[in-house]
Each structure stands twice: as structure tokens, then as C-alpha cells.
Design a protein around this motif. Structure first.
Motif, mmCIF file in Angstrom:
data_model
loop_
_atom_site.group_PDB
_atom_site.id
_atom_site.type_symbol
_atom_site.label_atom_id
_atom_site.label_comp_id
_atom_site.label_asym_id
_atom_site.label_seq_id
_atom_site.Cartn_x
_atom_site.Cartn_y
_atom_site.Cartn_z
ATOM 1 N N GLU A 279 0.811 -1.243 0.052
ATOM 2 C CA GLU A 279 -0.035 -0.097 0.018
ATOM 3 C C GLU A 279 1.040 1.471 -0.016
ATOM 4 N N SER B 32 -12.093 5.451 -15.524
ATOM 5 C CA SER B 32 -10.582 5.196 -15.157
ATOM 6 C C SER B 32 -9.776 6.272 -15.352
ATOM 7 N N LYS C 101 -10.341 8.263 -8.342
ATOM 8 C CA LYS C 101 -11.145 7.380 -7.513
ATOM 9 C C LYS C 101 -10.440 6.881 -6.126
ATOM 10 N N GLU C 102 -8.983 6.413 -6.431
ATOM 11 C CA GLU C 102 -8.466 6.261 -5.143
ATOM 12 C C GLU C 102 -7.939 7.296 -4.423
ATOM 13 N N ALA D 81 -10.740 8.004 -2.277
ATOM 14 C CA ALA D 81 -10.803 7.172 -1.061
ATOM 15 C C ALA D 81 -10.034 7.207 -0.009
ATOM 16 N N LYS E 157 -6.073 -1.979 0.110
ATOM 17 C CA LYS E 157 -6.330 -1.828 -1.301
ATOM 18 C C LYS E 157 -6.630 -3.075 -1.945
ATOM 19 N N ASN F 250 -7.411 -4.600 -5.943
ATOM 20 C CA ASN F 250 -7.979 -4.381 -7.538
ATOM 21 C C ASN F 250 -8.481 -5.594 -7.926
ATOM 22 N N CYS F 251 -9.844 -5.459 -7.905
ATOM 23 C CA CYS F 251 -10.651 -6.750 -8.049
ATOM 24 C C CYS F 251 -10.313 -7.196 -9.435
ATOM 25 N N PHE G 209 -10.513 -0.827 0.464
ATOM 26 C CA PHE G 209 -10.979 -0.076 -0.687
ATOM 27 C C PHE G 209 -10.894 -1.371 -1.912
ATOM 28 N N ASP H 290 -11.212 -1.741 -5.646
ATOM 29 C CA ASP H 290 -10.968 -0.976 -6.783
ATOM 30 C C ASP H 290 -11.611 -1.788 -8.038
ATOM 31 N N GLU H 291 -11.808 -1.099 -9.079
ATOM 32 C CA GLU H 291 -12.488 -1.739 -10.282
ATOM 33 C C GLU H 291 -13.433 -3.047 -9.982
#
Length: 322
Positions: free
Chosen positions: A211, A251, A255-256, A259, A275, A277-278, A318, A320-321
Motif C-alpha cells: 500500500e 478510469s 477514485k483512489e 478514497a 486496497k 484491485n478486483c 478499498f 477498486d475496479e
């Protein structure tokens, strides 16, 4: 007759056992080592250690039900050999006498009172033996049971069944080993707890390092436009709450950053933001990534790993995506 030679109580043997106990930092191997050392002596038929465990614990033996099920002795180590049944496995930890409620029979009585039981000749005093016929068949004559005491607290019971009468020297030796065993158990438990905490911290640090590296790639939110001011007003609105927040945007729109600003202004700002990243996680690894896995759970799982939910405990997660 030299009792020390008969019982194998030479100073070198005793010191070696005490040294090995002090050097062992895991409870299970420590207990196995103790009973194995006892069982190696020709006159010892069976050596066992029960440890006291607290909590709801149903006892398997009929007639031995715990009154309140608040505490129970569990067989933790056993070693010995039968002279009449070569197939008997006395190292097993299950069976009728694998658990004892406090106060039940000799083992439970020792744990409940914190007092030792020494029987020189079972034939003259068989009230302490649950199965006198078993003792006669195996040629067992003596019994010694010692509480494992540490600062007044009973940790368990050490018991030895012998094929010769229990002598005074044997009882003294048994008491000495029990005292050192109790201290060694406490130290081993503390060491195991420290190791577990250290491993957990190392797992969490692996996420934190990741992170931090990613956070360095982003700057602070800078701008004076009305649209940005509106976003920051919404950040100030939701940051102090426990609400789940969805940050929408194309994108690359930051957004991050939003957050992280919510995190920085929240009551959880002292905890790390984890975080995920899905989009970069394959479907097969979702369970492992979010809930963690144990070593050897699948190919490539070389160590235990905490999941993202566990790593984010007390802080924000968080996704993301999504």
C-alpha cells in the motif's frame, strides 16, 4: 542396592532431561519428550500428561460427565509399552481415559486439589487404579501422580505407572520433573503466542508495504474548481461515518485519491487502508485473496497468508475496479 542406578536417576541423565525441556519452545513436542524419557526406563510401564482446558468440554467416558463443563483435563501426551499385548498402542490420545473432569478419579483429584498421589504398591492400595485387573495383568505395582503447578495454578497432571514399587527417590525425581515441566509449558506457550503474533504482523506488513508503494505514486488532491470542491464537501460529509461509500468515475479520474482522502479524514485514519484491485484477481483466487489461506492449501501456498478482510480489521477496505 543403588536406587539411583535402578531408576536411572544419575545426575547426567537428569540434567540432560531438564536442559532439553528448557530448550524446547513448542508445547506438543515438549510433552512428548517428557513422557518418552520416562517410558524409556525399564521399570516404567506408562507415562502420561493431561493438560487442563477451560470451556465447554463433553467428556466421552460414561459416568465422568463434567458438572459444569467449565474445565476438563485432556490427555496431551502418552508413552508406554504393554508386556501382554504387543499390538497395544499406548501413545494414542483418545479413548476412555483421554479426558477427566476435575475431581474425577485419581487424575482429576490431583488437578482439583493440587496435591500429589504416590502409591508404593497398588496391591496394598488399589483405590487409585480404575482398572486393577489391567494393573495386575501388566505387572504394574507403583503409581505416581504429580500436579503441574505454576505460581499456584494447576496446568495439568503428570502420571507414571511403574512395574516396581515407587521409592522415595523416584517420588522426589518425579516432583522435580513436574515442577520444571510446568515452567517449560508456560514458556513454550508464550513463545508460540509470540511466534503467532510475529507471523501475523509479517503478513500484515506485506500488505502495508504494498500500500505504501502504491500510495507514493499519488499526490494530494489539488484544485479549486467547483466540481472538486463539491467532491470534497461530500468527502467531509461521509468521512466521519461508518457508511459504505461508492466512488464512481471513469478510469484515471482519481477514485483512489478520493478514497484515501475519505480515509485520512475518518476516525480510522490511524489504521492502514487496504486496497484490492478486483480486476486483477482471478476468479479462482477470490476466496484466498479476501479470506486468506493456510500453508499448503493449494499449489503455491508456501506460507500462511492473512486475507484482505483480516488485514483491514479496524480500518477501511478499498475495492477498486469492482
Amino acid at each position: 542396592m543403588n536406587n539411583d542406578r535402578e531408576y536411572g536417576l544419575d545426575d547426567a541423565s537428569l540434567k540432560m532431561l531438564l536442559l532439553e525441556m528448557a530448550q524446547e519452545h513448542a508445547v506438543a513436542p515438549l510433552l512428548k519428550m517428557i513422557v518418552r524419557q520416562f517410558a524409556q526406563r525399564p521399570h516404567v510401564a506408562l507415562a502420561r500428561i493431561w493438560l487442563l482446558r477451560k470451556g465447554n468440554c463433553p467428556c466421552p467416558a460414561e459416568g465422568l460427565a463434567c458438572d459444569d463443563q467449565a474445565a476438563c483435563l485432556h490427555l496431551a501426551a502418552s508413552q508406554g509399552h504393554s508386556t501382554v499385548d504387543t499390538r497395544a498402542d499406548w501413545s494414542r490420545l483418545d479413548g476412555e481415559f483421554s479426558r477427566f473432569p476435575l475431581g474425577s478419579r485419581k487424575v482429576g483429584w490431583i488437578a482439583a486439589t493440587g496435591k500429589a498421589v504416590d502409591v508404593n504398591d497398588i496391591g496394598m492400595d488399589d483405590k487409585w487404579i480404575a482398572r486393577p485387573e489391567w494393573a495386575r495383568r501388566e505387572g504394574i505395582i507403583g503409581f505416581g501422580g504429580q500436579p503441574l503447578l505454576y505460581k499456584g495454578e494447576v496446568l495439568g497432571v503428570l502420571a507414571v505407572f511403574t512395574r516396581i514399587p515407587m521409592m522415595h527417590e523416584e517420588i522426589i525425581w518425579l516432583r522435580m520433573i513436574a515442577d520444571h515441566a510446568a515452567t517449560a509449558i508456560v514458556n513454550a506457550r508464550a513463545y508460540e503466542e509470540i511466534q503467532q503474533l510475529r507471523e501475523q504482523l509479517e503478513l500484515e506488513c506485506s500488505y502495508l508495504r504494498e500500500e505504501v508503494q502504491e500510495a507514493h505514486a499519488f499526490g494530494s488532491i489539488v484544485g479549486q474548481s467547483e466540481a472538486l470542491k463539491n467532491v470534497l464537501r461530500q468527502v467531509n460529509l461521509v468521512a466521519p461515518t461508518d457508511a459504505n461509500v461508492i466512488v464512481l468515475g471513469e478510469s484515471g479520474t482519481g477514485k483512489e485519491l478520493v478514497a484515501r482522502e475519505i480515509h485520512n479524514r475518518s476516525g480510522r485514519h490511524e489504521r492502514p487502508m487496504i486496497k484490492v484491485n478486483c480486476a486483477s484477481i482471478s476468479r479462482e483466487l477470490y476466496e484466498s485473496e479476501f479470506f486468506g489461506h493456510a500453508k499448503g492449501a493449494f499449489s503455491g501456498a508456501l506460507t500462511d497468508r492473512a486475507g484482505r478482510f483480516e488485514a483491514a480489521d479496524g480500518g477501511p477496505l478499498f475495492l477498486d475496479e469492482v
